[in-house]
Design an enzyme around this catalytic site. Structure first.
Site, PDB file in Angstrom:
ATOM      1  N   ASP A   1      33.908  52.513  49.650  1.00 37.97           N
ATOM      2  CA  ASP A   1      34.246  51.095  49.550  1.00 37.97           C
ATOM      3  C   ASP A   1      35.531  50.942  48.747  1.00 37.97           C
ATOM      4  O   ASP A   1      36.050  51.909  48.165  1.00 37.97           O
ATOM      5  CB  ASP A   1      33.098  50.317  48.887  1.00 37.97           C
ATOM      6  CG  ASP A   1      33.211  48.804  49.077  1.00 37.97           C
ATOM      7  OD1 ASP A   1      34.096  48.358  49.830  1.00 37.97           O
ATOM      8  OD2 ASP A   1      32.404  48.078  48.463  1.00 37.97           O
ATOM      9  N   LYS A   2      36.013  49.711  48.711  1.00 39.66           N
ATOM     10  CA  LYS A   2      37.214  49.346  47.965  1.00 39.66           C
ATOM     11  C   LYS A   2      36.906  48.104  47.153  1.00 39.66           C
ATOM     12  O   LYS A   2      36.100  47.261  47.541  1.00 39.66           O
ATOM     13  CB  LYS A   2      38.356  49.113  48.947  1.00 39.66           C
ATOM     14  CG  LYS A   2      39.478  48.182  48.473  1.00 39.66           C
ATOM     15  CD  LYS A   2      39.270  46.788  49.035  1.00 39.66           C
ATOM     16  CE  LYS A   2      40.342  45.824  48.558  1.00 39.66           C
ATOM     17  NZ  LYS A   2      39.973  44.417  48.856  1.00 39.66           N
ATOM     18  N   HIS A   3      37.554  47.993  45.998  1.00 44.89           N
ATOM     19  CA  HIS A   3      37.421  46.788  45.192  1.00 44.89           C
ATOM     20  C   HIS A   3      38.798  46.350  44.718  1.00 44.89           C
ATOM     21  O   HIS A   3      39.612  47.178  44.310  1.00 44.89           O
ATOM     22  CB  HIS A   3      36.526  47.028  43.968  1.00 44.89           C
ATOM     23  CG  HIS A   3      36.359  45.822  43.108  1.00 44.89           C
ATOM     24  ND1 HIS A   3      35.459  44.822  43.404  1.00 44.89           N
ATOM     25  CD2 HIS A   3      36.994  45.435  41.967  1.00 44.89           C
ATOM     26  CE1 HIS A   3      35.537  43.875  42.479  1.00 44.89           C
ATOM     27  NE2 HIS A   3      36.457  44.220  41.601  1.00 44.89           N
ATOM     28  N   SER A   4      39.059  45.047  44.798  1.00 48.47           N
ATOM     29  CA  SER A   4      40.320  44.484  44.330  1.00 48.47           C
ATOM     30  C   SER A   4      40.074  43.663  43.069  1.00 48.47           C
ATOM     31  O   SER A   4      39.036  43.008  42.937  1.00 48.47           O
ATOM     32  CB  SER A   4      40.939  43.597  45.414  1.00 48.47           C
ATOM     33  OG  SER A   4      42.037  42.857  44.896  1.00 48.47           O
TER      34      SER A   4
ATOM     35  N   LYS B   1      28.161  47.577  39.893  1.00 53.33           N
ATOM     36  CA  LYS B   1      27.812  47.010  41.192  1.00 53.33           C
ATOM     37  C   LYS B   1      28.157  47.966  42.327  1.00 53.33           C
ATOM     38  O   LYS B   1      27.408  48.073  43.315  1.00 53.33           O
ATOM     39  CB  LYS B   1      28.524  45.671  41.377  1.00 53.33           C
ATOM     40  CG  LYS B   1      28.058  44.584  40.408  1.00 53.33           C
ATOM     41  CD  LYS B   1      28.635  43.236  40.740  1.00 53.33           C
ATOM     42  CE  LYS B   1      30.090  43.103  40.378  1.00 53.33           C
ATOM     43  NZ  LYS B   1      30.317  42.993  38.926  1.00 53.33           N
ATOM     44  N   LYS B   2      29.276  48.660  42.206  1.00 52.86           N
ATOM     45  CA  LYS B   2      29.663  49.592  43.263  1.00 52.86           C
ATOM     46  C   LYS B   2      28.722  50.796  43.313  1.00 52.86           C
ATOM     47  O   LYS B   2      28.358  51.269  44.392  1.00 52.86           O
ATOM     48  CB  LYS B   2      31.110  50.041  43.047  1.00 52.86           C
ATOM     49  CG  LYS B   2      32.132  48.929  43.249  1.00 52.86           C
ATOM     50  CD  LYS B   2      32.037  48.323  44.638  1.00 52.86           C
ATOM     51  CE  LYS B   2      33.043  47.223  44.875  1.00 52.86           C
ATOM     52  NZ  LYS B   2      32.910  46.603  46.220  1.00 52.86           N
TER      53      LYS B   2
ATOM     54  N   THR C   1      36.424  37.056  48.818  1.00 55.18           N
ATOM     55  CA  THR C   1      36.134  37.534  50.174  1.00 55.18           C
ATOM     56  C   THR C   1      34.905  36.847  50.747  1.00 55.18           C
ATOM     57  O   THR C   1      34.864  36.485  51.930  1.00 55.18           O
ATOM     58  CB  THR C   1      35.938  39.061  50.156  1.00 55.18           C
ATOM     59  OG1 THR C   1      37.157  39.679  49.749  1.00 55.18           O
ATOM     60  CG2 THR C   1      35.542  39.580  51.524  1.00 55.18           C
TER      61      THR C   1
ATOM     62  N   SER D   1      31.490  46.499  34.514  1.00 56.06           N
ATOM     63  CA  SER D   1      31.051  45.420  35.399  1.00 56.06           C
ATOM     64  C   SER D   1      31.357  45.745  36.858  1.00 56.06           C
ATOM     65  O   SER D   1      30.503  45.616  37.738  1.00 56.06           O
ATOM     66  CB  SER D   1      31.732  44.115  34.993  1.00 56.06           C
ATOM     67  OG  SER D   1      31.366  43.052  35.850  1.00 56.06           O
TER      68      SER D   1
END
Length: 435
Positions: free
Chosen positions: A80-83, A187-188, A120, A183
């Protein structure tokens, strides 16, 4: 050990053990720690910091406070990716199906808008019928069958983080790098990922405007992720202007569909999307060479596989089965659209990106308080990039509004955010990679 003693140790800048951190997180989860104690702990961490192993222990403890997904039965890697958030940042909508088309699985748990930055989840909820918070069974089914699913955090995913963040938000402790790191990663990790890629923004539209501070955050996240057993790379990307030429919810979905189908692609947006996709394919082990990985991602975009998977994901989560082909018939539109004319001739020499995002919030496309409903139809399109040449009266952007009054307000804010002057020097959108 008493919660107060754990707070005292961190107040005195001592290193906490994994057991002490786990006890603190249990207190957050089961309410044996009061709001005042949690606030005191957060402030102690903000002022004194955490060692990498402390941040990793906090991450893992918050991960284990709720459900943890297991994707071990999937035939491919999970990534996955997180911004860290930006304006006109609809990257996730294109990235998830591109990476899935290359053979990885992307269970993307996304957030809502925060402050001036878009979310998103809010974008996806502008699609009629789309179930953004499915139960675990449906989420697993879509990831298995389609290869990707973009959903929101459930109440059972890292619940300790949810309470902790709510208290940090009102006690001036959000900015702590160890707490931001824990944080995001809790979640990831709860999503069951095998690897992660971070998009850490810097610039006047980013959560952390200073490049060096953004880089510190990227180093913290990648280092703590590895300490927690999660391979992680980070890209530092420029947010001194909107990433796409649209900012809002439905308007960013339209931009994403046009991007996926090849109808229109913003150059900076394409560079960020392909860069992140390539890094995801490398961390997932699908391709060892970064250049080759980006070529694989570009091919999945160009040959239509990514657009097809996006349509399948939307349909599987309750949206229209012909959404990609007929998005204009399904997405809601604003009753008023108005061009914003340039006040002078010249080039776009500077953009206050944060103020562009706030204009969308004021239109109703974001939240002033957490209970606000988001209006999916409002926003801005045709946002000119830095360096664009304009004549007096040329449109800087098109505002999508519910009323003349709202359009007047947005026009004033956008004009104040744009500076017309000399042509600025071009700045790269991808500044650095932490791997």
């Amino acid at each position: 050990m008493l919660i107060a003693e754990i707070i005292r140790k961190k107040r005195d800048a001592l290193v906490l053990s994994s057991d002490e951190i786990a006890q603190m997180v249990r207190g957050i989860s089961d309410s044996s720690a009061s709001d005042a104690q949690i606030a005191a702990f957060a402030m102690a961490v903000l002022l004194n910091g955490m060692e990498r192993q402390e941040a990793a222990a906090l991450t893992l403890a918050m991960r284990d406070s709720g459900d943890v997904f297991d994707w071990s039965d999937l035939p491919g890697p999970v990534v996955d990716k997180h911004s860290t958030g930006g304006v006109g940042d609809n990257v996730s909508l294109m990235l998830a199906p591109i990476v899935a088309a290359c053979g990885a699985y992307v269970p993307m748990i996304s957030g809502r808008g925060l402050g001036h930055t878009g979310g998103t989840l809010d974008k996806m909820e502008s699609i009629p019928g789309y179930v953004a918070t499915p139960d675990n069974d449906l989420f697993s089914k879509v990831v298995n069958e389609v290869g990707c699913a973009i959903i929101g955090q459930t109440a059972h995913l890292a619940p300790a983080d949810k309470r902790f963040y709510g208290i940090r938000d009102v006690t001036a402790t959000v900015e702590s790098i160890p707490l931001i790191t824990a944080s995001i990663l809790s979640k990831k990790l709860a999503a069951g990922l095998g690897s992660l890629v971070m998009d850490v923004k810097f610039g006047n539209g980013a959560f952390m405007s200073d490049f060096d501070k953004a880089r510190d955050l990227a180093v913290s996240i990648t280092g703590v992720a590895r300490a927690a057993g999660l391979p992680c790379h980070a890209l530092l990307t420029d947010m001194n202007q909107p990433l796409a030429d649209a900012a809002g919810n439905a308007v960013e979905v339209i931009n994403a569909i046009e991007f996926l189908t090849g109808a229109r692609r913003d150059a900076r947006l394409l560079e960020v999307v392909i860069g992140l996709c390539g890094e995801m394919l490398v961390t997932a082990g699908i391709e060892a060479d970064r250049t080759r990985a980006r070529q694989l991602a570009q091919a999945a975009l160009d040959d239509g596989r990514a657009a097809e998977l996006f349509g399948k994901m939307v349909a599987a989560l309750g949206g229209p089965s012909d959404f990609v082909e007929n998005y204009a018939a399904h997405l809601p539109t604003a009753p008023l659209q108005r061009e914003i004319p340039a006040p002078d001739a010249g080039h776009v020499s500077a953009i206050s990106t944060r103020d562009v995002g706030l204009a969308v919030v004021e239109l109703g496309g974001g939240r002033r308080v957490s209970s606000d409903e988001v209006d999916p139809v409002v926003g801005l399109t045709g946002l000119l990039p830095l360096g664009a040449k304009v004549e007096k009266g040329d449109p800087i952007a098109l505002v999508h509004a519910r009323s003349e009054q709202a359009a007047d307000m947005a026009q004033s804010q956008v004009l104040a955010a744009y500076t017309i002057g000399d042509n600025p020097a071009a700045a790269p959108v991808l500044r650095d990679i932490i791997d």
